[in-house]
Design a protein around this motif. Sequence first.
Motif, PDB file in Angstrom:
ATOM      1  N   ILE A  41      -9.218 -10.569   2.790  1.00 24.58           N
ATOM      2  CA  ILE A  41      -7.765 -10.611   2.929  1.00 24.58           C
ATOM      3  C   ILE A  41      -7.389 -11.553   4.062  1.00 24.58           C
ATOM      4  O   ILE A  41      -8.232 -11.982   4.852  1.00 24.58           O
ATOM      5  N   LYS A 113     -11.138  -2.246   2.803  1.00 26.16           N
ATOM      6  CA  LYS A 113      -9.772  -2.737   3.034  1.00 26.16           C
ATOM      7  C   LYS A 113      -9.710  -4.190   3.471  1.00 26.16           C
ATOM      8  O   LYS A 113      -8.633  -4.772   3.554  1.00 26.16           O
ATOM      9  N   TRP A 123     -11.983  -0.079 -12.434  1.00 24.29           N
ATOM     10  CA  TRP A 123     -11.140   0.207 -11.261  1.00 24.29           C
ATOM     11  C   TRP A 123     -11.022  -1.051 -10.411  1.00 24.29           C
ATOM     12  O   TRP A 123     -11.758  -2.023 -10.609  1.00 24.29           O
ATOM     13  N   GLU A 124     -10.091  -1.042  -9.489  1.00 21.77           N
ATOM     14  CA  GLU A 124      -9.844  -2.179  -8.616  1.00 21.77           C
ATOM     15  C   GLU A 124     -10.880  -2.148  -7.501  1.00 21.77           C
ATOM     16  O   GLU A 124     -10.729  -1.432  -6.526  1.00 21.77           O
TER      17      GLU A 124
ATOM     18  N   HIS B  99       6.516   2.458  -5.264  1.00 17.20           N
ATOM     19  CA  HIS B  99       6.080   2.926  -3.945  1.00 17.20           C
ATOM     20  C   HIS B  99       4.598   2.673  -3.734  1.00 17.20           C
ATOM     21  O   HIS B  99       3.792   2.942  -4.618  1.00 17.20           O
ATOM     22  N   ARG B 109      -7.897   6.380   5.024  1.00 19.12           N
ATOM     23  CA  ARG B 109      -6.962   5.982   3.968  1.00 19.12           C
ATOM     24  C   ARG B 109      -7.644   5.018   2.997  1.00 19.12           C
ATOM     25  O   ARG B 109      -8.137   3.966   3.405  1.00 19.12           O
ATOM     26  N   VAL B 110      -7.645   5.369   1.728  1.00 17.21           N
ATOM     27  CA  VAL B 110      -8.286   4.547   0.703  1.00 17.21           C
ATOM     28  C   VAL B 110      -7.364   4.460  -0.514  1.00 17.21           C
ATOM     29  O   VAL B 110      -6.300   5.077  -0.540  1.00 17.21           O
ATOM     30  N   THR B 111      -7.786   3.703  -1.522  1.00 13.81           N
ATOM     31  CA  THR B 111      -6.975   3.603  -2.738  1.00 13.81           C
ATOM     32  C   THR B 111      -7.284   4.759  -3.687  1.00 13.81           C
ATOM     33  O   THR B 111      -8.311   5.412  -3.590  1.00 13.81           O
ATOM     34  N   LYS B 113      -8.368   5.376  -7.325  1.00 15.31           N
ATOM     35  CA  LYS B 113      -9.036   4.570  -8.353  1.00 15.31           C
ATOM     36  C   LYS B 113      -8.299   4.563  -9.685  1.00 15.31           C
ATOM     37  O   LYS B 113      -8.654   3.797 -10.579  1.00 15.31           O
ATOM     38  N   LEU B 116      -3.638   0.568 -10.402  1.00 12.88           N
ATOM     39  CA  LEU B 116      -3.799  -0.819  -9.993  1.00 12.88           C
ATOM     40  C   LEU B 116      -3.484  -0.918  -8.507  1.00 12.88           C
ATOM     41  O   LEU B 116      -2.877  -0.016  -7.932  1.00 12.88           O
ATOM     42  N   THR B 117      -3.924  -2.007  -7.879  1.00 12.92           N
ATOM     43  CA  THR B 117      -3.616  -2.187  -6.469  1.00 12.92           C
ATOM     44  C   THR B 117      -2.568  -3.285  -6.305  1.00 12.92           C
ATOM     45  O   THR B 117      -2.435  -4.171  -7.144  1.00 12.92           O
ATOM     46  N   PHE B 119      -0.824  -5.711  -3.077  1.00 10.87           N
ATOM     47  CA  PHE B 119      -1.026  -6.094  -1.685  1.00 10.87           C
ATOM     48  C   PHE B 119       0.194  -5.711  -0.846  1.00 10.87           C
ATOM     49  O   PHE B 119       1.295  -6.232  -1.044  1.00 10.87           O
ATOM     50  N   ASN B 122      -0.828  -5.468   4.402  1.00 12.92           N
ATOM     51  CA  ASN B 122      -2.060  -6.252   4.583  1.00 12.92           C
ATOM     52  C   ASN B 122      -3.331  -5.610   4.050  1.00 12.92           C
ATOM     53  O   ASN B 122      -4.413  -5.843   4.574  1.00 12.92           O
ATOM     54  N   TRP B 123      -3.213  -4.790   3.042  1.00 10.80           N
ATOM     55  CA  TRP B 123      -4.410  -4.404   2.269  1.00 10.80           C
ATOM     56  C   TRP B 123      -4.006  -4.120   0.834  1.00 10.80           C
ATOM     57  O   TRP B 123      -2.828  -4.001   0.518  1.00 10.80           O
ATOM     58  N   GLU B 124      -5.002  -4.048  -0.029  1.00 11.00           N
ATOM     59  CA  GLU B 124      -4.757  -3.797  -1.449  1.00 11.00           C
ATOM     60  C   GLU B 124      -4.544  -2.304  -1.637  1.00 11.00           C
ATOM     61  O   GLU B 124      -5.491  -1.535  -1.721  1.00 11.00           O
ATOM     62  N   ARG B 200       4.857  -8.985  -9.217  1.00 15.28           N
ATOM     63  CA  ARG B 200       4.189  -7.734  -9.587  1.00 15.28           C
ATOM     64  C   ARG B 200       5.007  -6.510  -9.167  1.00 15.28           C
ATOM     65  O   ARG B 200       5.402  -5.713  -9.999  1.00 15.28           O
TER      66      ARG B 200
END
Lengths: 384, 384
Positions: A41, A113, A123-124, B99, B109-111, B113, B116-117, B119, B122-124, B200
């Motif tokens: 990033i 991240k 998955w992403e 949101h 803190r993570v995504t 799965k 979709l992600t 940006f 400053n992170w996906e 997006r």
Amino acid sequence: MKTSILSALAILITLNLSAQPRQGPQFEPPPEGFKPASTNIFLANYPAVNQETREAIFKVVAPTAQHVQVDIAGKKYDMTEDTAGVWTGMCDPQVVGFHYYAIVIDGVRVTDKNTLTFFGSNWEMSGIEIPEGPEGDYYRFNKDIPHGQVRSIYYWSDINGLERHINVYVPAEYEKNPGKKYPVLYLVHGWGENENGWSRQGHMANIMDGLIASGKALPMIVVMPSGDINTNSDVREATGNVTEIYANDLVPFIDLTFRTYTDREHRAMAGLSRGGFQTCLTVSTHMDKFAWMGTFSGFFIRGDDGIETAFNGMFKDAEAFKQQMNLLFISTGTEERSPEQWVKALRDHGIDNVVSHVSEGTAHEWLTWRRALKDFAPRIFVRE
Amino acid sequence: MKTSILSALAILITLNLSAQPRQGPQFEPPPEGFKPASTNIFLANYPAVNQETREAIFKVVAPTAQHVQVDIAGKKYDMTEDTAGVWTGMCDPQVVGFHYYAIVIDGVRVTDKNTLTFFGSNWEMSGIEIPEGPEGDYYRFNKDIPHGQVRSIYYWSDINGLERHINVYVPAEYEKNPGKKYPVLYLVHGWGENENGWSRQGHMANIMDGLIASGKALPMIVVMPSGDINTNSDVREATGNVTEIYANDLVPFIDLTFRTYTDREHRAMAGLSRGGFQTCLTVSTHMDKFAWMGTFSGFFIRGDDGIETAFNGMFKDAEAFKQQMNLLFISTGTEERSPEQWVKALRDHGIDNVVSHVSEGTAHEWLTWRRALKDFAPRIFVRE
């Protein structure tokens, strides 16, 4: 409160418009010999790749986690924590090219991240580009040649009953020649990826720009559809047949929207992995529409089928097949399952226009497919 | 081994091309009244949104984790684990629109799965679209109107010393009128997002398609650049001034590449949050290039500045400003910091061509900006 924090943050940031070095371990300079990966990033220095050994160092801020690993190319590497809760780990030397990877936090696979995400394995995922020397120039941006455009388009599919997203590469010269028509290559991704894979993970635009600028490939349009059948929330069950969508919704849409030649001699299809399988299925049931085909790491023949019965009997009559199909291109990496027995069987059967391409030292991965596209694209279509 | 697993997987999958219902808790049907969010990955049923209450249910597979939460709109919700290691949680009713959110696994803190992600910060990040009724039709795909294209383009920037990625929306009619020129709107994202945000998260193409098809806005090109200055691995320190890149690299590139009017009356600039600030800075230092401007949730004036000194004194001479600038559009959500004092100060100062737009019930978020674009785009450029 959410609002005031965001506003305060926005004000703070806007007062300093220039991009400054960021704070945090991921922004500290990497050690001698290591450089930030191009997949990182904005401004992140980690993951950092050793330019000689092709090892990579990863950093994860996770003071509350108990156990953190990096999982890349089928191997997990334990990371070690410093007193500030920053975990650092290094992986073995990696094959050149693009690799998916994950961070494992207390046993759960998550993204890093510090990298962009790339849709893979449904998955992403995090991704890392391992650089190489001049050989890789063919898939990097070259400022000294003209560049095509990758167009993001939604079109309505009657068969799918939903809008479908496609990416369409249009060569640099397209808009300078408003009276000229172009041949079209349909290029499909593999299982667990999506219609963005070829342009993002594959750098197909850089590859095509270079081949076209050097005269090795003819200027062509490249259509990259989704290989999955999305459904809407009201009807979330999969229906339809993606090969029918390709042939009967997508091809007509492209021919209506772009300046294409609409005969089979000017239409090719290729795909990687499952996309190669979809290519064989689509072409075999629509021989009137395609005259060139390629399958990259994806020449899969079902268990009970042999050359005569595979893909709806497409190869049964070798002479008829050769008369219709100008090229059958079968590509594979040396580190993955080989299609050699099938290539031999095709040749023994009289199909001698098979081209077999081998990517040295690569597995079921993007370097195999970048190389395959570079070898395949110059072979299709005939100079007018 | 990695290779054989991948090959085996690929074969397995290719034998069943049709998209089948998937296994796993994220693919189980949601409860009555809930539907999968449109931001979910292929076929995932969770997150699922209640169509009436706008609550959302999330599912995370994490048998080895100790504590899992969902973090959305500034509030963390504890998730509960079943015997199979599947965590489930539900959030309070959310504001309509898009949101960002995160899953918190053992404090990290993570995504999610299943989504979709996008940006942001400053992170996906994971994202969720909360649906609404007919009001939202303006930002959804409409199969009954013509559609423009969002073109992904890399161009070389001398000032940046690197290729820069931009997205360019081109209206549906563009290629049907090879002799026609178009006005251009430069549209900038906010802090922590990137050049993909407007297309997006913002659904700008659907918004523009609708405005143009209904005759409310003129057909125009919309250029969406990055608001950050990326650097390459060899020179990973931020240099340059993004407003100079906009005015002196980007504008000339666009005018060379597209059929544009190149006078200031046919050029507008707008941005959200930090992008609004960048708009004011860019326009104020390049008044010869832009005649229309908009700032969405981003009319920020530095601490010591007043109307007379803000943005290089752009507003000091009210008559001169009004003569040059056809529109100064200032938009904000009612739930975020209000620019009302500045709008009043501008009017008191004689700048009566300020348009103030308010988004009811929304904060520093995408619904505010979708609405702002919908209101702004019809106001710019003059019918020939």
